[in-house]
Design a protein around this motif. Structure first.
Motif, short mmCIF file in Angstrom:
data_model
loop_
_atom_site.label_atom_id
_atom_site.label_comp_id
_atom_site.label_asym_id
_atom_site.label_seq_id
_atom_site.Cartn_x
_atom_site.Cartn_y
_atom_site.Cartn_z
N PRO A 250 38.91 27.07 40.80
CA PRO A 250 40.06 26.47 41.49
C PRO A 250 41.38 26.83 40.80
O PRO A 250 41.43 26.97 39.56
N ASP A 251 42.43 26.97 41.59
CA ASP A 251 43.73 27.36 41.04
C ASP A 251 44.20 26.39 39.96
O ASP A 251 44.81 26.82 38.97
N ASP A 252 43.95 25.10 40.13
CA ASP A 252 44.46 24.13 39.16
C ASP A 252 43.64 24.11 37.87
O ASP A 252 43.97 23.36 36.95
N LYS A 253 42.59 24.94 37.80
CA LYS A 253 41.79 25.04 36.58
C LYS A 253 42.08 26.34 35.81
O LYS A 253 41.54 26.57 34.74
N MET A 254 42.94 27.17 36.37
CA MET A 254 43.22 28.46 35.74
C MET A 254 44.05 28.28 34.48
O MET A 254 44.86 27.36 34.36
N GLY A 255 43.83 29.18 33.52
CA GLY A 255 44.58 29.15 32.27
C GLY A 255 45.98 29.73 32.45
O GLY A 255 46.28 30.38 33.46
N PRO A 256 46.86 29.53 31.45
CA PRO A 256 48.25 30.01 31.56
C PRO A 256 48.37 31.52 31.65
O PRO A 256 49.34 32.03 32.21
N ASN A 257 47.40 32.26 31.13
CA ASN A 257 47.44 33.72 31.18
C ASN A 257 46.33 34.29 32.08
O ASN A 257 45.92 35.42 31.91
N SER A 258 45.87 33.48 33.01
CA SER A 258 44.80 33.91 33.92
C SER A 258 45.38 34.22 35.29
O SER A 258 46.38 33.65 35.70
N SER A 259 44.72 35.13 35.97
CA SER A 259 45.14 35.47 37.34
C SER A 259 43.92 35.91 38.14
O SER A 259 42.85 36.17 37.59
N LYS A 260 44.11 35.98 39.44
CA LYS A 260 43.02 36.38 40.34
C LYS A 260 43.43 37.64 41.10
O LYS A 260 44.61 37.87 41.38
N LEU A 261 42.43 38.44 41.43
CA LEU A 261 42.63 39.62 42.26
C LEU A 261 41.60 39.57 43.38
O LEU A 261 40.40 39.47 43.12
N PHE A 262 42.08 39.57 44.62
CA PHE A 262 41.19 39.52 45.78
C PHE A 262 41.09 40.91 46.42
O PHE A 262 42.11 41.51 46.77
N ILE A 263 39.87 41.41 46.54
CA ILE A 263 39.63 42.73 47.13
C ILE A 263 39.37 42.56 48.62
O ILE A 263 38.41 41.90 49.03
N SER A 264 40.24 43.15 49.44
CA SER A 264 40.25 42.87 50.88
C SER A 264 38.89 43.08 51.55
O SER A 264 38.45 42.27 52.35
N HIS A 265 38.21 44.17 51.24
CA HIS A 265 36.91 44.45 51.85
C HIS A 265 35.80 44.41 50.79
O HIS A 265 34.74 44.98 50.98
N GLY A 266 36.09 43.72 49.70
CA GLY A 266 35.16 43.69 48.58
C GLY A 266 33.88 42.93 48.86
O GLY A 266 33.90 41.85 49.45
N LYS A 267 32.76 43.52 48.43
CA LYS A 267 31.45 42.89 48.53
C LYS A 267 30.88 42.75 47.13
O LYS A 267 31.54 43.02 46.14
N HIS A 268 29.63 42.35 47.04
CA HIS A 268 29.03 42.03 45.75
C HIS A 268 28.75 43.27 44.90
O HIS A 268 28.67 43.18 43.69
N ASP A 269 28.61 44.42 45.55
CA ASP A 269 28.20 45.63 44.83
C ASP A 269 29.27 46.70 44.83
O ASP A 269 28.98 47.87 44.68
N ASP A 270 30.53 46.31 45.03
CA ASP A 270 31.61 47.30 45.10
C ASP A 270 31.95 47.88 43.73
O ASP A 270 31.73 47.26 42.70
N PHE A 271 32.51 49.09 43.79
CA PHE A 271 33.04 49.76 42.61
C PHE A 271 34.56 49.89 42.76
O PHE A 271 35.08 49.87 43.87
N ILE A 272 35.25 50.05 41.63
CA ILE A 272 36.71 50.12 41.68
C ILE A 272 37.20 51.24 42.59
O ILE A 272 38.21 51.09 43.28
N TYR A 273 36.48 52.36 42.62
CA TYR A 273 36.96 53.48 43.43
C TYR A 273 36.94 53.15 44.93
O TYR A 273 37.56 53.86 45.73
N GLN A 274 36.24 52.07 45.31
CA GLN A 274 36.20 51.68 46.72
C GLN A 274 37.36 50.76 47.10
O GLN A 274 37.57 50.51 48.28
#
Length: 204
Positions: A160-184
């Motif tokens: 949850p956003d309210d549990k994130m640390g002061p130096n933490s962030s999230k990255l959401f991959i638009s078509h990301g699945k469980h087995d994706d690689f960065i090049y995808q």
């Protein structure tokens, strides 16, 4: 479902008014299920990554320790299952309203699909670990990037956003699945990660 796009498994979700058989198909689906519109090539690729039933390549000591916890056969995912049973909790399926449609074998399959602490000889800690983890996250000054796939149902369990640390962030991959690689990922998503790493002093 973690390994295919939402459009492939969305038609399987039962809706109000659907026949009970559709609910049955949904709760009996597993990693061998072939999804709507999935080509044979896509199915074969998914089977390559989804190997939940493969024996683990553990040391004999680790295997015997897990076996002593009550596991009849040690698999590569058992350490995670033990963690689920002790620290994370798990889901179960309520099947009483379709019991008349289920064989004894199907009932056992559904019950076995959940994580049962008694299988491993452990006890659930009632959320103690998770509460301590969230408290630690909020205080931690560590730099952490949490990457989530927008096509992955596991993203529903994100921190949850309210549990994130002061130096933490999230990255959401638009078509990301469980087995994706960065090049995808798309260029913007890759740049987000690389810029974050560069800001920490990594030479990319």
């Amino acid at each position: 479902m973690s390994y295919v796009t939402y459009e492939r498994w969305e038609p399987m979700i039962p809706q109000t008014g659907d026949k009970a058989e559709k609910f049955l198909d949904f709760i009996l689906a597993n990693d061998k299920t072939k999804y709507n519109g999935e080509t044979q090539g896509e199915y074969d690729r998914r089977m390559y990554y989804v190997k939940d039933l493969e024996p683990a390549s553990y040391s004999s000591e680790t295997s015997s320790n897990l076996a002593r916890r009550g596991a009849s056969a040690v698999t590569r995912d058992d350490p995670y299952y033990v963690q689920v049973c002790i620290e994370l909790g798990s889901y179960g399926y309520v099947t009483t309203w379709v019991d008349d449609l289920l064989t004894a074998e199907e009932k056992k399959k559904i019950l076995d699909s959940g994580f049962n602490p008694s299988t491993y000889g452990v006890t659930y800690d009632n959320g103690k670990f998770i509460k301590e983890f969230f408290e630690g996250m909020k205080k931690s000054t560590c730099h952490m990037k949490f990457v989530y796939g927008m096509q992955d149902p596991w993203t529903g369990g994100q921190i949850p956003d309210d549990k994130m640390g002061p130096n933490s962030s999230k990255l959401f991959i638009s078509h990301g699945k469980h087995d994706d690689f960065i090049y995808q990922w798309n260029a913007s998503e890759r740049n987000d990660l690389f810029q974050w790493l560069a800001g920490l002093g990594f030479d990319l």
